[in-house]
Design an enzyme around this catalytic site. Sequence first.
Site, PDB file in Angstrom:
ATOM      1  N   GLU A 351       0.823  -1.208   0.000  1.00  0.00           N
ATOM      2  CA  GLU A 351       0.000   0.000   0.000  1.00  0.00           C
ATOM      3  C   GLU A 351       0.859   1.261   0.000  1.00  0.00           C
ATOM      4  O   GLU A 351       1.237   1.759   1.070  1.00  0.00           O
ATOM      5  CB  GLU A 351      -0.923   0.014   1.227  1.00  0.00           C
ATOM      6  CG  GLU A 351      -2.028  -1.012   1.169  1.00  0.00           C
ATOM      7  CD  GLU A 351      -2.959  -0.951   2.387  1.00  0.00           C
ATOM      8  OE1 GLU A 351      -2.679  -0.194   3.333  1.00  0.00           O
ATOM      9  OE2 GLU A 351      -3.961  -1.678   2.373  1.00  0.00           O
ATOM     10  N   GLU A 439      -6.399  -7.238  -0.404  1.00  0.00           N
ATOM     11  CA  GLU A 439      -6.548  -7.138   1.058  1.00  0.00           C
ATOM     12  C   GLU A 439      -7.807  -6.346   1.363  1.00  0.00           C
ATOM     13  O   GLU A 439      -8.130  -5.372   0.683  1.00  0.00           O
ATOM     14  CB  GLU A 439      -5.331  -6.435   1.669  1.00  0.00           C
ATOM     15  CG  GLU A 439      -5.373  -6.418   3.190  1.00  0.00           C
ATOM     16  CD  GLU A 439      -4.286  -5.524   3.793  1.00  0.00           C
ATOM     17  OE1 GLU A 439      -3.094  -5.769   3.547  1.00  0.00           O
ATOM     18  OE2 GLU A 439      -4.669  -4.583   4.518  1.00  0.00           O
TER      19      GLU A 439
HETATM   20  C1  IDC Z   1      -2.336  -3.813  10.617  1.00  0.00           C
HETATM   21  C2  IDC Z   1      -2.499  -4.957  11.568  1.00  0.00           C
HETATM   22  C3  IDC Z   1      -2.083  -4.545  12.947  1.00  0.00           C
HETATM   23  C4  IDC Z   1      -0.667  -3.996  12.879  1.00  0.00           C
HETATM   24  C5  IDC Z   1      -0.607  -2.871  11.866  1.00  0.00           C
HETATM   25  C6  IDC Z   1       0.771  -2.296  11.677  1.00  0.00           C
HETATM   26  O1  IDC Z   1      -3.818  -5.397  11.539  1.00  0.00           O
HETATM   27  O2  IDC Z   1      -2.153  -5.634  13.844  1.00  0.00           O
HETATM   28  O3  IDC Z   1      -0.327  -3.509  14.138  1.00  0.00           O
HETATM   29  O4  IDC Z   1      -1.037  -3.355  10.597  1.00  0.00           O
HETATM   30  O5  IDC Z   1       1.616  -3.206  11.131  1.00  0.00           O
HETATM   31  C7  IDC Z   1      -3.697  -2.142   6.023  1.00  0.00           C
HETATM   32  C8  IDC Z   1      -2.379  -2.799   5.971  1.00  0.00           C
HETATM   33  C9  IDC Z   1      -2.234  -3.823   7.055  1.00  0.00           C
HETATM   34  C10 IDC Z   1      -2.852  -3.337   8.347  1.00  0.00           C
HETATM   35  C11 IDC Z   1      -4.350  -3.209   8.123  1.00  0.00           C
HETATM   36  C12 IDC Z   1      -5.130  -2.777   9.349  1.00  0.00           C
HETATM   37  O6  IDC Z   1      -2.107  -3.353   4.718  1.00  0.00           O
HETATM   38  O7  IDC Z   1      -0.856  -4.066   7.233  1.00  0.00           O
HETATM   39  O8  IDC Z   1      -2.614  -4.292   9.327  1.00  0.00           O
HETATM   40  N1  IDC Z   1      -4.573  -2.275   7.033  1.00  0.00           N
HETATM   41  O9  IDC Z   1      -4.709  -1.526   9.789  1.00  0.00           O
HETATM   42  N2  IDC Z   1      -4.198  -1.309   5.140  1.00  0.00           N
HETATM   43  C13 IDC Z   1      -5.376  -0.871   5.577  1.00  0.00           C
HETATM   44  C14 IDC Z   1      -5.627  -1.482   6.798  1.00  0.00           C
END
Ligand code: IDC
Length: 514
Positions: A351, A439
């Site tokens: 992303e 995702e």
């Molecule tokens: C989130 C995980 C969380 C972690 C965070 C940082 O759910 O546990 O602490 O990342 O690493 C995304 C991302 C994805 C995120 C998710 C939710 O690709 O890595 O995971 N998210 O925030 N994009 C939108 C949402």
Amino acid sequence: MNGKKTKILCAVIAVLVVLIGIMTGLLLVQKKENTSGSSTRETASAENTTENAAGVSEETEKTDADDSDRKTNLYYAEITEGAAWENGGNQCATENVTIYNQDQKAVTSWKLDIIYASDPTVDQIWEGACEVKGNTVTITPVEYNAEIPAGGSLTFGFNLSAADKKVTDYKLYINGTEYTGSEASSETADAASTTTETESIAPPSAESGTPFENHGALSVSGTDLVDSKGNPYQLKGCSTHGITWFPDYVNEDAFRTFRDDWGANLIRLAMYTDTGDSYGYCSGGNKEEIEALVDQGVQAATGLGMYVIIDWHILSDNNPNTHIEDAKVFFAEMTKKYANYENVLYEICNEPNSGTSWSEVKAYAETIIPVIRENDEDAIIIVGTPTWCQDVDIVSGDPITGYDNIMYAVHFYAATHKEDLRNKVTTAISNGLPLIVSEFSICDASGNGAIDYAQADAWFELINEKNLSFASWSISNKAETASLLTPSCTKTSGWTEEDLSETGIYIRDRILGK
Ligand code: IDC
């Protein structure tokens, strides 16, 4: 006999044969009209239709106490043939389909699998959406023609071509429950009282064999992902959380559970690039160990005949160019190792965010794609899009050219990203951009907060209407809404309903097509 006499005799015989043929044809047509009044297809399904109808009229007189009984005969489908013709040695026909709902409630969630004697192709469908897998045509609703009214019916049709266009069976799913019209059950049924339906949840797939055995190498055709036969194909599955944080879920039994119990054909391996610590591949992580984890995931998915995405999970590094040198080495290594693995897809930047522009991402992609193509000429490559994979409309105005099998990622978190993002998706697709939801989740963008079911449903309508593939974030028991497992669940495979979070249950049902 001299030559002339022989010729005359042959001509007489030929005329007789033609006359007999015409007479037989007329008799058959008459017989068909007399028996059915319409040209209901002579199939098991047609037989069951009558059987079901009989069953229903008997059973509707029963009281509410017999509801479970009555339920078994509430719905059925009828497939009739309209025009029929031949083309290039194939039998072609217009298939008219009606689904009957004898319940007192309208139905909007349904799916119909029509199984043919040989693998068909569908070149036109109206009032429904369709997918062809092997010998099965699967029809699902479109927004404007979804509802089967209480006590009413819904019709749609399509044009079909097949070596043998006989319908051998159909399976009708209403709200996830199967109402079957199978040849086998109609043969064994001695009376209408023997039900031909089952109460079971729709099986993940009517096919035997693994997803990869059935669908082979995938490619991109227009805006669609298609299988090796050129039929539109939807990847459905789950993404790991960061594999370095949750390595235990990267195992064959876990993936088998998704494949067999959830009907999933896809696993996404999220490998964080930069976590600011040793969990990130580029921020001090042990590259060899992390690659071994990726390999564990690829081997497990491959053994199960599932498709697998290797995801270069940029996030806090914002711009894929931050670690482009590492990316070049990584994708060169991966594609060398997995050059012959036709089930592997490469997602080259999760992303891009924090103001990273499409031209920056595009420049990155135009560096990494040739690295991949050097070893793997046709693997699917997924390119992330700016603003956490939302600006697909912008990208559709300036796509990458000169390469096949490129898809672009759109990510949504349903409680945050709503109609606006769906409109961007529609715009991008109508501009010809092939998209994949590599995702998503149904809570807010933090991965936490409340689930928005209404928005999630709206997203799935679009996903299914547009044949979009999807992977749900995330396979973990971390105490956050997006986790598919409850925080108290410590199992790393073989999960049952109690082990699943609310998100997990919703996603499982969506993958199952409920
Ligand atoms: C989130 C995980 C969380 C972690 C965070 C940082 O759910 O546990 O602490 O990342 O690493 C995304 C991302 C994805 C995120 C998710 C939710 O690709 O890595 O995971 N998210 O925030 N994009 C939108 C949402």
